[in-house]
Design a protein around this motif. Sequence first.
Motif, mmCIF file in Angstrom:
data_model
loop_
_atom_site.group_PDB
_atom_site.id
_atom_site.type_symbol
_atom_site.label_atom_id
_atom_site.label_comp_id
_atom_site.label_asym_id
_atom_site.label_seq_id
_atom_site.Cartn_x
_atom_site.Cartn_y
_atom_site.Cartn_z
ATOM 1 N N GLY A 116 0.829 -1.204 0.000
ATOM 2 C CA GLY A 116 0.000 0.000 0.000
ATOM 3 C C GLY A 116 0.858 1.246 0.000
ATOM 4 O O GLY A 116 0.373 2.354 -0.265
ATOM 5 N N LYS A 146 2.383 6.852 0.000
ATOM 6 C CA LYS A 146 1.197 5.994 -0.102
ATOM 7 C C LYS A 146 0.866 5.843 -1.583
ATOM 8 O O LYS A 146 0.899 6.819 -2.339
ATOM 9 C CB LYS A 146 0.016 6.641 0.634
ATOM 10 C CG LYS A 146 -1.217 5.756 0.719
ATOM 11 C CD LYS A 146 -2.287 6.416 1.595
ATOM 12 C CE LYS A 146 -3.353 5.419 2.020
ATOM 13 N NZ LYS A 146 -4.342 5.089 1.037
ATOM 14 N N GLU A 149 -3.465 3.119 -5.151
ATOM 15 C CA GLU A 149 -4.210 1.898 -4.815
ATOM 16 C C GLU A 149 -3.196 0.831 -4.413
ATOM 17 O O GLU A 149 -2.083 0.823 -4.938
ATOM 18 C CB GLU A 149 -4.990 1.381 -6.025
ATOM 19 C CG GLU A 149 -6.352 2.009 -6.240
ATOM 20 C CD GLU A 149 -7.349 1.681 -5.130
ATOM 21 O OE1 GLU A 149 -7.454 0.505 -4.742
ATOM 22 O OE2 GLU A 149 -8.005 2.628 -4.648
ATOM 23 N N PRO A 150 -3.548 -0.084 -3.505
ATOM 24 C CA PRO A 150 -2.608 -1.168 -3.189
ATOM 25 C C PRO A 150 -2.269 -1.974 -4.447
ATOM 26 O O PRO A 150 -3.126 -2.168 -5.310
ATOM 27 C CB PRO A 150 -3.382 -2.032 -2.190
ATOM 28 C CG PRO A 150 -4.425 -1.128 -1.616
ATOM 29 C CD PRO A 150 -4.783 -0.172 -2.717
ATOM 30 N N TYR A 192 -5.636 -7.392 2.421
ATOM 31 C CA TYR A 192 -4.800 -6.250 2.818
ATOM 32 C C TYR A 192 -5.657 -5.025 3.126
ATOM 33 O O TYR A 192 -5.452 -4.340 4.134
ATOM 34 C CB TYR A 192 -3.784 -5.927 1.717
ATOM 35 C CG TYR A 192 -3.050 -4.628 1.981
ATOM 36 C CD1 TYR A 192 -1.988 -4.567 2.886
ATOM 37 C CD2 TYR A 192 -3.458 -3.440 1.369
ATOM 38 C CE1 TYR A 192 -1.344 -3.365 3.162
ATOM 39 C CE2 TYR A 192 -2.810 -2.238 1.637
ATOM 40 C CZ TYR A 192 -1.762 -2.211 2.534
ATOM 41 O OH TYR A 192 -1.134 -1.022 2.819
ATOM 42 N N LYS A 193 -6.613 -4.734 2.251
ATOM 43 C CA LYS A 193 -7.438 -3.536 2.448
ATOM 44 C C LYS A 193 -8.209 -3.607 3.761
ATOM 45 O O LYS A 193 -8.268 -2.627 4.509
ATOM 46 C CB LYS A 193 -8.414 -3.361 1.273
ATOM 47 C CG LYS A 193 -7.783 -2.778 0.019
ATOM 48 C CD LYS A 193 -8.842 -2.616 -1.068
ATOM 49 C CE LYS A 193 -8.301 -1.841 -2.261
ATOM 50 N NZ LYS A 193 -9.291 -1.771 -3.351
ATOM 51 N N ASP A 208 3.065 -2.814 3.915
ATOM 52 C CA ASP A 208 2.999 -3.944 2.985
ATOM 53 C C ASP A 208 2.951 -5.226 3.800
ATOM 54 O O ASP A 208 3.204 -5.228 5.005
ATOM 55 C CB ASP A 208 4.192 -3.946 2.009
ATOM 56 C CG ASP A 208 5.539 -3.863 2.712
ATOM 57 O OD1 ASP A 208 5.727 -4.541 3.739
ATOM 58 O OD2 ASP A 208 6.421 -3.117 2.231
#
Length: 299
Positions: A116, A146, A149-150, A192-193, A208
């Motif tokens: 991310g 940042k 988007e991831p 992850y999100k 990450d």
Amino acid sequence: MTASALLESSITSLPLLARGKVRENYAVGEDRILMIASDRLSAFDVIMGEPIPGKGALLTQMALFWFDKLQGIVPNHLTGDDPLSVVSEAEKAQVKDRSMLVKRLKPLPVEAVVRGYLAGSGWAEYQKNGEVCGVKLPAGLQNASKLPEPIFTPATKAEMGDHDENISFDKMVAVIGADLATRVRDISIELYKRAADYALTKGIIIADTKFEFGLDADGTLTLMDEVLTPDSSRYWPVESYAVGINPPSYDKQFVRDWLEQARVDGKPWGKTAPAPALPDEVIAKTAAKYQEALQRLTR
């Protein structure tokens, strides 16, 4: 300092399957594995000679916490069985609070890395060519930026002592097939999100992380191994985060920083085994950081 720590388990009532950097896996029949998290610490892919007391129990608690939080996205490897039920009375002290009794799976030969933020090997690669693992990124990003988007940046699993190697998604498709690769990518980003959004409410940035997956006997994709611990993730406290620097992290920071300036025979340590002996202060500070990460997440 290290009297109650477990550097290495020795369970004789079960066959040893594998001894990794941190965990030992023992076979329980044909279909289950007892995973024991030792208090070993590896830095720069070298295992330190001194354990970090309490680390294995903390890692296990944190993994169990995240498996619970992430339910509903993908099945995981937990059986729900008590790890103490499969060892002898004399071996229970080695197992208590630091073990998981899990399904035996066929592991996928790739690690599912989600980023991310731009850091570590991702930042190094971006500086060279503006992309990470074949994913093109906007120009002008800095260390610890940042990402819009991831991104999913898989890696091959290395043998012990070697470094994992970042690969492109196309290479991952070549290894495990398009359908499986796509599912792993989409599920990893969703995991992850959800985790990153939750951690942020507790004052932690998950920059990450890496997930591992396996297939069960029916071919069901299953989340396995540890999940979202400071050993497999980059945790940053929100209050010390700033773009353009390496933010201090909740994991092996004290150990890495100390090793960077350590001298062996008057020369800098060459990051090969054996590692120099860690001072008590570095061990204590590292243990405290792991403890703080767990307390923040679960308070």
